[in-house]
Design an enzyme around this catalytic site. Structure first.
Site, PDB file in Angstrom:
ATOM      1  N   LYS A   1       0.848  -1.206   0.000  1.00  0.00           N
ATOM      2  CA  LYS A   1       0.000   0.000   0.000  1.00  0.00           C
ATOM      3  C   LYS A   1       0.877   1.248   0.000  1.00  0.00           C
ATOM      4  CE  LYS A   1      -3.965  -2.229   2.042  1.00  0.00           C
ATOM      5  NZ  LYS A   1      -4.591  -2.789   3.236  1.00  0.00           N
TER       6      LYS A   1
ATOM      7  N   GLN B   1      -4.899  -1.495   9.432  1.00  0.00           N
ATOM      8  CA  GLN B   1      -4.855  -2.834   8.846  1.00  0.00           C
ATOM      9  C   GLN B   1      -5.425  -3.855   9.831  1.00  0.00           C
ATOM     10  OE1 GLN B   1      -3.569  -3.541   5.605  1.00  0.00           O
ATOM     11  NE2 GLN B   1      -4.526  -5.522   5.987  1.00  0.00           N
TER      12      GLN B   1
ATOM     13  N   ASP C   1     -11.606   2.817   3.948  1.00  0.00           N
ATOM     14  CA  ASP C   1     -12.018   1.414   3.921  1.00  0.00           C
ATOM     15  C   ASP C   1     -13.545   1.283   3.936  1.00  0.00           C
ATOM     16  OD1 ASP C   1     -10.415  -0.753   3.588  1.00  0.00           O
ATOM     17  OD2 ASP C   1      -9.882  -1.015   5.700  1.00  0.00           O
TER      18      ASP C   1
END
Ligand code: NAP
Length: 297
Positions: free
Chosen positions: A55, A99, A122
């Site tokens: 990422k 994460q 997200d």
């Protein structure tokens, strides 16, 4: 009948990253805004470390600002929350991603609730989930957005198609179903309590498997000509004993690929299908968040 067309998510994602990079360059030139993404990793889960590194690298490659915060596995909740609060207030940061999974002493729900919905790239906050369900502009979970792009590219108009989504997580199954519904599909959501899953799957013009059980979906579960999107990832040791000894893994999807390929009309492989779309869509969500936070149409 001919074999399924393989949907090349890797190539699609590479094109999407180019589009995002061009958008980033325009945002910088026209508005002096550099989209910024902060990724937070708690602990040392090996798969998460790979995701987080990728990422960071892809964010920088798109011309965006990237921050990665690596915290010890025993980081207390107040310390993590103080970091999230700081990122929420930081004008250089437009997207925040913690994460998951996180170590057991931390609550995923409480972490998500701490993230500003405006920076929730997200799409996990109640605000963004509610906005999606209400048909309002939202930041939406990256993987389902990527799946929709692949489906629209392969099939064109999705209207009226029967889509079956296996899995009902907040990250994957539920937003996937909402996006398919918004595209005028008739949507069935299946899960671990679904009775006669193969019979439900056989009705699907579009079958999305997001479970995490290797090769659960067999060829005879698939309607001939259907589009099959395999989201699942299960890691096994590499078949090469030397690589396995070095901890190298191979990825297996939820769909028995060879069987399914002989029946389906379109199918995503694992790896190289849905996976690469996730980070590309994360970059795009960060650009969207940067635009909205700066009042740029
Ligand atoms: P999750 O939170 O564990 O959810 C799994 C879902 O599968 C649950 O809704 C569960 O049902 C359902 N399920 C479990 N066993 C089942 C069975 N035997 N029959 C039918 N349904 C069953 O996982 P997730 O976060 O949604 O992720 C799903 C998979 O996608 C994982 O393999 C993950 O690694 C992968 N993934 C890939 C990407 C990517 O970038 N490619 C991104 C995200 C996720 P219940 O709700 O009834 O328990």
């Amino acid at each position: 009948m001919s074999e399924a067309t393989i949907i090349d998510g890797k190539a699609f994602a590479a094109r999407l990253r180019e589009t995002v990079a061009a958008e980033v360059a325009a945002l910088k030139a026209d508005h002096g805004v550099t989209p910024g993404l902060a990724v937070v990793l708690v602990g040392e889960d090996p798969a998460s470390q790979v995701y987080v590194r990728n990422k960071g690298e892809q964010t920088t490659a798109a011309g965006m600002y990237s921050e990665t915060h690596r915290l010890a596995a025993d980081t207390p909740e107040p310390e993590l929350f103080a970091l999230i609060d700081r990122l929420n207030d930081d004008p250089a940061i437009h997207g925040i991603l913690v994460q998951f999974p996180v170590p057991d002493h931390l609550s995923q729900d409480r972490i998500v609730a701490r993230i500003s919905p405006d920076k929730d790239v997200d799409g996990l906050t109640v605000t963004n989930a509610g906005r999606l369900a209400s048909g309002l502009p939202a930041l939406t979970s990256c993987t389902p957005v990527g799946c929709m792009m692949l489906l629209k590219d392969a099939l064109g108009d999705l209207r009226g198609k029967h889509a079956v989504v296996i899995g009902r997580s907040n990250l994957m199954g539920k937003p996937m179903a909402q996006l398919l519904l918004a595209a005028d599909c008739t949507v069935t959501i299946a899960h671990s309590r679904t009775v006669d899953l193969p019979a439900i799957c056989r009705q699907a013009d579009i079958l999305v498997a997001a479970v995490g059980r290797a090769e659960m979906v067999r060829g005879d579960w698939i309607k001939p000509g259907a589009a099959v999107i395999d989201v699942g990832i299960t890691r096994f040791p590499s078949r090469d004993p030397e690589k396995a000894a070095q901890g190298k893994t191979r990825l297996v999807g939820d769909v028995a690929f060879d069987e399914a390929k002989a029946v389906a009309g379109w199918i995503t492989p694992v790896p190289g299908g849905v996976g690469p779309m996730t980070i590309a869509c994360l970059l795009q969500n960060t650009v969207t968040a940067a635009r909205r936070l700066n009042g740029i149409a």
